[in-house]
Design a protein around this motif. Structure first.
Motif, PDB file in Angstrom:
ATOM      1  N   SER A  49      65.971  33.357  19.683  1.00  0.00           N
ATOM      2  CA  SER A  49      64.991  33.654  18.631  1.00  0.00           C
ATOM      3  C   SER A  49      63.663  34.125  19.220  1.00  0.00           C
ATOM      4  O   SER A  49      62.976  34.976  18.623  1.00  0.00           O
ATOM      5  N   ASP A  50      63.295  33.620  20.389  1.00  0.00           N
ATOM      6  CA  ASP A  50      62.041  34.047  21.011  1.00  0.00           C
ATOM      7  C   ASP A  50      62.126  35.493  21.493  1.00  0.00           C
ATOM      8  O   ASP A  50      61.128  36.225  21.473  1.00  0.00           O
ATOM      9  N   ILE A  51      63.307  35.915  21.937  1.00  0.00           N
ATOM     10  CA  ILE A  51      63.481  37.311  22.342  1.00  0.00           C
ATOM     11  C   ILE A  51      63.392  38.213  21.113  1.00  0.00           C
ATOM     12  O   ILE A  51      62.766  39.282  21.143  1.00  0.00           O
ATOM     13  N   ILE A  52      64.030  37.774  20.022  1.00  0.00           N
ATOM     14  CA  ILE A  52      63.973  38.555  18.777  1.00  0.00           C
ATOM     15  C   ILE A  52      62.522  38.684  18.294  1.00  0.00           C
ATOM     16  O   ILE A  52      62.075  39.764  17.891  1.00  0.00           O
ATOM     17  N   LYS A  53      61.771  37.577  18.373  1.00  0.00           N
ATOM     18  CA  LYS A  53      60.370  37.614  17.941  1.00  0.00           C
ATOM     19  C   LYS A  53      59.505  38.483  18.857  1.00  0.00           C
ATOM     20  O   LYS A  53      58.438  38.951  18.461  1.00  0.00           O
ATOM     21  N   ALA A  54      59.938  38.671  20.084  1.00  0.00           N
ATOM     22  CA  ALA A  54      59.202  39.538  21.012  1.00  0.00           C
ATOM     23  C   ALA A  54      59.441  41.013  20.719  1.00  0.00           C
ATOM     24  O   ALA A  54      58.629  41.871  21.122  1.00  0.00           O
ATOM     25  N   MET A  55      60.523  41.323  20.033  1.00  0.00           N
ATOM     26  CA  MET A  55      60.900  42.712  19.832  1.00  0.00           C
ATOM     27  C   MET A  55      59.853  43.548  19.093  1.00  0.00           C
ATOM     28  O   MET A  55      59.603  44.700  19.486  1.00  0.00           O
ATOM     29  N   PRO A  56      59.206  43.057  18.012  1.00  0.00           N
ATOM     30  CA  PRO A  56      58.183  43.895  17.363  1.00  0.00           C
ATOM     31  C   PRO A  56      57.066  44.300  18.324  1.00  0.00           C
ATOM     32  O   PRO A  56      56.557  45.426  18.250  1.00  0.00           O
ATOM     33  N   LEU A  57      56.702  43.398  19.234  1.00  0.00           N
ATOM     34  CA  LEU A  57      55.660  43.716  20.212  1.00  0.00           C
ATOM     35  C   LEU A  57      56.157  44.754  21.209  1.00  0.00           C
ATOM     36  O   LEU A  57      55.404  45.638  21.638  1.00  0.00           O
ATOM     37  N   SER A  95      64.723  39.605   8.689  1.00  0.00           N
ATOM     38  CA  SER A  95      63.402  39.309   8.114  1.00  0.00           C
ATOM     39  C   SER A  95      62.277  40.029   8.838  1.00  0.00           C
ATOM     40  O   SER A  95      61.223  40.292   8.263  1.00  0.00           O
ATOM     41  N   LEU A  96      62.503  40.370  10.117  1.00  0.00           N
ATOM     42  CA  LEU A  96      61.496  41.081  10.902  1.00  0.00           C
ATOM     43  C   LEU A  96      61.694  42.598  10.842  1.00  0.00           C
ATOM     44  O   LEU A  96      60.977  43.345  11.517  1.00  0.00           O
ATOM     45  N   GLY A  97      62.662  43.022  10.039  1.00  0.00           N
ATOM     46  CA  GLY A  97      62.919  44.453   9.907  1.00  0.00           C
ATOM     47  C   GLY A  97      63.529  45.067  11.151  1.00  0.00           C
ATOM     48  O   GLY A  97      63.293  46.247  11.453  1.00  0.00           O
ATOM     49  N   LEU A  98      64.325  44.275  11.877  1.00  0.00           N
ATOM     50  CA  LEU A  98      64.860  44.714  13.164  1.00  0.00           C
ATOM     51  C   LEU A  98      66.372  44.921  13.152  1.00  0.00           C
ATOM     52  O   LEU A  98      66.992  45.004  14.211  1.00  0.00           O
ATOM     53  N   LEU A 138      70.015  33.657  13.475  1.00  0.00           N
ATOM     54  CA  LEU A 138      69.409  34.686  14.315  1.00  0.00           C
ATOM     55  C   LEU A 138      69.538  36.058  13.661  1.00  0.00           C
ATOM     56  O   LEU A 138      68.600  36.875  13.723  1.00  0.00           O
ATOM     57  N   ARG A 139      70.656  36.320  13.046  1.00  0.00           N
ATOM     58  CA  ARG A 139      70.820  37.579  12.315  1.00  0.00           C
ATOM     59  C   ARG A 139      69.828  37.665  11.160  1.00  0.00           C
ATOM     60  O   ARG A 139      69.237  38.720  10.901  1.00  0.00           O
ATOM     61  N   GLU A 140      69.631  36.535  10.485  1.00  0.00           N
ATOM     62  CA  GLU A 140      68.688  36.507   9.361  1.00  0.00           C
ATOM     63  C   GLU A 140      67.262  36.716   9.859  1.00  0.00           C
ATOM     64  O   GLU A 140      66.453  37.392   9.208  1.00  0.00           O
ATOM     65  N   LEU A 141      66.938  36.144  11.005  1.00  0.00           N
ATOM     66  CA  LEU A 141      65.612  36.345  11.595  1.00  0.00           C
ATOM     67  C   LEU A 141      65.392  37.823  11.906  1.00  0.00           C
ATOM     68  O   LEU A 141      64.319  38.373  11.601  1.00  0.00           O
ATOM     69  N   ALA A 142      66.378  38.465  12.498  1.00  0.00           N
ATOM     70  CA  ALA A 142      66.264  39.892  12.806  1.00  0.00           C
ATOM     71  C   ALA A 142      66.040  40.712  11.537  1.00  0.00           C
ATOM     72  O   ALA A 142      65.206  41.620  11.501  1.00  0.00           O
TER      73      ALA A 142
END
Length: 377
Positions: free
Chosen positions: A210-218, A246-249, A240-244
């Motif tokens: 999840s931390d890698i996914i959250k780093a992706m927008p940056l 929600s971040l538009g990724l 994790l898929r849902e997190l991606a």
């Protein structure tokens, strides 16, 4: 003495790193010197067949209902009485328990336990039980200096009862250019994509994908063609898929599930990231280095002894997506930096973390302990 009989004991035999290391021993310990068998709670997927092909018989004793599940120990004891091992070598909590308890009851001359995790979150009760279990062993193996500290300082074992034997990884042949191109096309990746990769079980409490996914927008702010390739599956994949999402990724992250052959996926990556909250060793780091990949990883557990910060990897604090992004971006900006770190990583992997070195170290420990305990057939 005839051949040295070694009985390995594990919780399960599926596809994990612990099982792969036992398979290395089954395949590469000299069959003129050693005869090997393995007991486990259950055997699944393809590895059991590979053990059998290596001449290592597997016996399932059934899943533990508790650490004092007497029928499991009785089943293990039957194997001990039939095989009459000179050494029993257990890994993972249940495997160490079988090694220690069944090995003691069966009067196995040399009892070895191996701590393959960095159990910083193990409960006081778990540590108390583990202390009692390890007291029955003749020797314990730690897969990294961080684990050695756990065994000597937390569990209280004497330092001369613990040996550090880092894991070793088989260097796999590089896949063909054609197969790499075909896989890239299949996944919808292009030559222009900057691929950040991670490999492992999707259990976010420890692996922190999840931390890698959250780093992706940056990261995407610096390179619109960045993609994240997630190899592996686990209980937290839906979240994790849902997190991606929600971040538009959704179009930036590829979940490819469990892969029996991960080598071909490393070939698609430009940089490898491991964001673990705790990690005893990090076998995937060595796999990535063998694939000549620069690494970004968290500064936890055994990781700082596997990679070299500033030479083969950039290290960051755990739970910090912003730091992950900061460490990944320089690799995007410089192909020369990627090559320098990747070359250094491959050299380090070959020098310190080869399969041959691991098997040799374990064999030397076996011989030492047999001599110390004056074991005869």
């Amino acid at each position: 003495m005839g051949r040295i009989r070694v009985l390995h004991s594990l919780e399960s035999v599926s596809s994990g790193g612990v099982e792969q290391r036992r398979l290395s021993l089954a395949r590469h310990l000299d069959p003129q010197i050693y005869e090997q068998q393995l007991i486990c709670t259950k055997a699944i997927k393809s590895l059991p067949t590979q053990f059998e092909e290596a001449g290592c018989k597997i016996t399932e004793v059934g899943a533990f209902r508790s650490i004092l599940d007497l029928p499991r120990y009785k089943s293990a004891l039957r194997v001990i009485r039939e095989f009459r091992p000179h050494i029993i070598h257990g890994a993972v909590f249940e495997g160490v328990a079988m090694s220690a308890i069944a090995g003691t009851l069966g009067r196995v001359p040399v009892i070895i336990g191996e701590e393959t995790s960095n159990p910083i979150n193990r409960s006081w009760r778990g540590n108390f039980i583990y202390k009692g279990i390890t007291a029955l062993t003749h020797h314990m193996v730690a897969v990294s200096p961080a684990v050695e500290i756990y065994l000597t300082e937390k569990i209280g074992l004497a330092r001369d009862k613990v040996s550090v034997i880092p894991n070793g990884v088989s260097e796999k042949k590089r896949p063909s250019v054609e197969s790499t191109i075909n896989l890239r096309i299949k996944l919808g990746l292009t030559e222009k994509d900057f691929v950040i990769g991670t490999v492992g079980r999707l259990f976010d409490r420890s692996k922190r994908v999840s931390d890698i996914i959250k780093a992706m927008p940056l990261i995407v702010q610096n390179t619109s063609n960045a993609k994240l390739l997630v190899v592996g599956t686990g209980p937290d994949e839906p979240q994790l898929r849902e997190l991606a999402k929600s971040l538009g990724l959704t179009d930036k992250i590829l979940f490819v599930g469990y892969q029996s052959d991960t080598r071909q996926f490393y070939e698609l990556m430009d940089v490898f990231v491991l964001a673990s909250a705790h990690e005893a060793f990090g076998l995937v780091l060595v796999e990535a280095m063998f694939s000549r990949l620069p690494v970004v990883a968290t500064r936890v557990g055994g990781i700082p002894k596997v990679v070299v910060d500033g030479e083969t990897a950039f290290l960051c604090d755990p739970f910090s997506p912003s730091q992950i992004a900061d460490k990944v971006i320089p690799f995007f900006k410089s192909a020369a930096l990627r090559k320098t770190f990747g070359d250094a990583g491959k050299e380090r992997a070959r020098k310190y973390f080869s399969e041959n070195r691991y098997v040799t170290d374990v064999s030397q420990l076996y011989q030492k302990l047999l001599n110390v305990n004056k074991v005869q057939d």
